[in-house]
Design an enzyme around this catalytic site. Structure first.
Site, PDB file in Angstrom:
ATOM      1  N   ARG A 241       0.832  -1.157  -0.077  1.00  0.00           N
ATOM      2  CA  ARG A 241      -0.027   0.047   0.095  1.00  0.00           C
ATOM      3  C   ARG A 241       0.949   1.354   0.121  1.00  0.00           C
ATOM      4  O   ARG A 241       1.978   1.178   0.808  1.00  0.00           O
ATOM      5  CB  ARG A 241      -1.046   0.064   1.128  1.00  0.00           C
ATOM      6  N   GLU A 270      -3.291   7.896  -4.466  1.00  0.00           N
ATOM      7  CA  GLU A 270      -3.489   7.371  -5.578  1.00  0.00           C
ATOM      8  C   GLU A 270      -4.788   8.094  -6.344  1.00  0.00           C
ATOM      9  O   GLU A 270      -5.773   8.271  -5.728  1.00  0.00           O
ATOM     10  CB  GLU A 270      -3.718   5.973  -5.579  1.00  0.00           C
ATOM     11  N   HIS A 289      -1.369   0.592  -9.833  1.00  0.00           N
ATOM     12  CA  HIS A 289      -2.066  -0.512  -9.028  1.00  0.00           C
ATOM     13  C   HIS A 289      -2.451  -1.227  -9.582  1.00  0.00           C
ATOM     14  O   HIS A 289      -3.569  -1.789  -9.835  1.00  0.00           O
ATOM     15  CB  HIS A 289      -2.798   0.279  -7.787  1.00  0.00           C
TER      16      HIS A 289
HETATM   17  C1  DGY Z   1      -5.940  -5.827  -3.245  1.00  0.00           C
HETATM   18  O1  DGY Z   1      -6.746  -6.438  -3.584  1.00  0.00           O
HETATM   19  O2  DGY Z   1      -5.762  -5.469  -2.105  1.00  0.00           O
HETATM   20  C2  DGY Z   1      -5.183  -5.066  -4.274  1.00  0.00           C
HETATM   21  O3  DGY Z   1      -4.364  -4.037  -3.714  1.00  0.00           O
HETATM   22  C3  DGY Z   1      -5.948  -4.797  -5.505  1.00  0.00           C
HETATM   23  O4  DGY Z   1      -6.187  -6.087  -5.919  1.00  0.00           O
END
Ligand code: DGY
Length: 326
Positions: A241, A270, A289
Site C-alpha cells: 500500500r 492514488e 496499482h
Molecule cells: C488488493 O486486492 O488489495 C489489491 O491491492 C488490488 O487487487
C-alpha cells in the site's frame, strides 16, 4: 427485507459475477470508470442490503449511517481492506468480505516484474529507444545490478511475500525476511529464507520488496530513518500500500543517492499527483496499482466478491469473511 435484496456495486467488475448479482438482487451498478464521488456513494448506498466496494470506497461510520440499519454486508473487491473500518462494521453487525488467496501469485508476478524492470532499467531503455537516442551498442549504456545471486529482503512474509521468495529461489538469490513473527522453521527452510530484524533486512539487501498490510504500525514504515539503513545501490519495490512508504522521504532518498531506485505499484495518494517529484525521476518506476490485474485473477476476485455479497444479503455466512481486529 421485502422482495429481492437491494445492492450497490460501486464499479463494473468482470461480467459473469455481475450477472450472478443482477440475477439475485435489485442491483444498482456504477457504470463510470471513475469511482462515485463521496456524496454520490453515500446517496447510492442508502437503503441497501449489501454493497460491493472497491479499495477506492471508504467505508466508515458516515457510510454506514448513510446505508442505514438494513445493511448486512460490505464485500470488498480486494484482498486488502484498509479502506474499511472493520470494527465499525462489526459493531453494527455488518459482515465484511474480501478476496484472499486468488491474487497471491499474480501480485507476486508483478512484484517480480517491477524488481526486474527497475534493476535492468527497462522503462529508461524503452524511452531511450523511442526518443531516438539509440545510435550504437554501448559498453556503459544503462548498466544496472545483477538480480541473480543478489540478496532479496522481503518485508511482510505472508502469502504474497512467500510467493515472491519462490520466484527469487529460481534466480539463486539469498533471501532474508522480516515480519511481526518468524514463520515456522519448515517454511523458512523450504524457501531458503532467514529472519532478520527490519534493520538487518534493509541493511543487508540489494532488493527490498514490501508485502505488509497497511495498519497504524506499518504507515511510513519506510521513512527517512529506515531508508538510511539501506544500501546506496539498493532497489525498493512496493506492491503493498502506498502509505507504507513516506513518499517525501523516498523522493529525497532517490535524489540524494541514499538508495538507487524504486519501483512502485502503489502510491500515496492514488493516483500519484503529476507534480509529485517521483513522477519526474528516471530511477523511479511507477505503475497504476495493477498487481492483481490479470484477466483470470480479476475474474476470480469478482466471483469471490459476488459470493460474499450474495451470502451476506441472504443471511448466510460469508465464504471469505474479514475478521474484525482483535
Ligand atoms: C488488493 O486486492 O488489495 C489489491 O491491492 C488490488 O487487487
Amino acid at each position: 427485507m421485502n422482495g429481492r435484496p437491494r445492492v450497490f456495486v460501486s464499479r463494473r467488475i468482470p461480467s459473469e459475477a455481475l450477472v450472478s448479482i443482477a440475477d439475485a438482487c435489485d442491483a444498482d451498478i456504477w457504470e463510470e470508470d471513475l469511482p462515485p464521488a463521496r456524496d454520490e456513494l453515500l446517496r447510492r448506498v442508502a437503503g441497501c442490503d449489501g454493497v460491493l466496494t472497491l479499495l477506492t470506497d471508504r467505508v466508515d461510520d458516515a457510510f454506514l449511517d448513510a446505508a442505514g440499519s438494513g445493511l448486512k454486508v460490505v464485500s470488498n473487491y480486494a484482498v486488502g481492506f484498509d479502506n474499511i473500518d472493520v470494527a465499525a462494521c462489526a459493531a453494527r453487525g455488518v459482515a465484511v468480505g474480501n478476496t484472499p488467496g486468488v491474487l497471491t501469485e499474480t501480485t507476486a508476478d508483478l512484484a517480480w516484474a517491477l524488481l526486474m524492470a527497475a534493476a535492468r532499467r527497462l522503462p529508461e531503455g524503452d524511452r531511450y529507444v523511442r526518443d531516438g537516442h539509440w545510435k550504437t551498442w554501448g559498453p556503459l549504456l544503462l548498466l544496472g545490478p545483477d538480480v541473480h545471486g543478489a540478496t532479496l529482503g522481503i518485508v511482510g512474509f505472508g502469502r504474497i511475500g512467500q510467493a515472491v521468495a519462490r520466484r527469487a529461489q529460481g534466480f539463486g538469490m539469498h533471501i532474508l525476511y522480516h515480519d511481526v513473527s518468524e514463520v515456522p522453521e519448515g517454511v523458512a527452510m523450504e524457501l531458503g529464507a532467514s529472519y532478520r530484524p527490519l534493520e538487518g533486512v534493509l541493511a543487508e539487501s540489494d532488493f527490498v520488496s514490501l508485502h505488509v498490510n497497511l495498519s497504524p504500525a506499518t504507515r511510513h514504515l519506510i521513512n527517512a530513518n529506515t531508508l538510511a539503513w539501506m544500501k546506496p545501490t539498493a532497489v525498493l519495490v512496493n506492491t503493498s500500500r502506498g502509505p507504507v512508504v513516506d513518499q517525501v522521504a523516498l523522493a529525497a532518498a532517490l535524489r540524494d543517492g541514499v538508495i538507487a531506485a524504486a519501483a512502485l505499484d502503489v502510491t500515496d495518494p492514488e493516483p500519484v499527483p503529476m507534480d509529485d517529484p517521483l513522477v519526474g525521476m528516471d530511477n523511479c518506476l511507477i505503475v497504476p496499482h495493477i498487481a492483481s490485474a490479470s484477466r483470470a485473477t480479476r475474474g476470480r476476485m469478482a466471483e469471490m466478491a459476488a459470493a460474499n455479497l450474495l451470502a451476506g444479503v441472504f443471511g448466510e455466512p460469508l465464504p471469505t469473511p474479514v475478521m474484525p481486529p482483535a
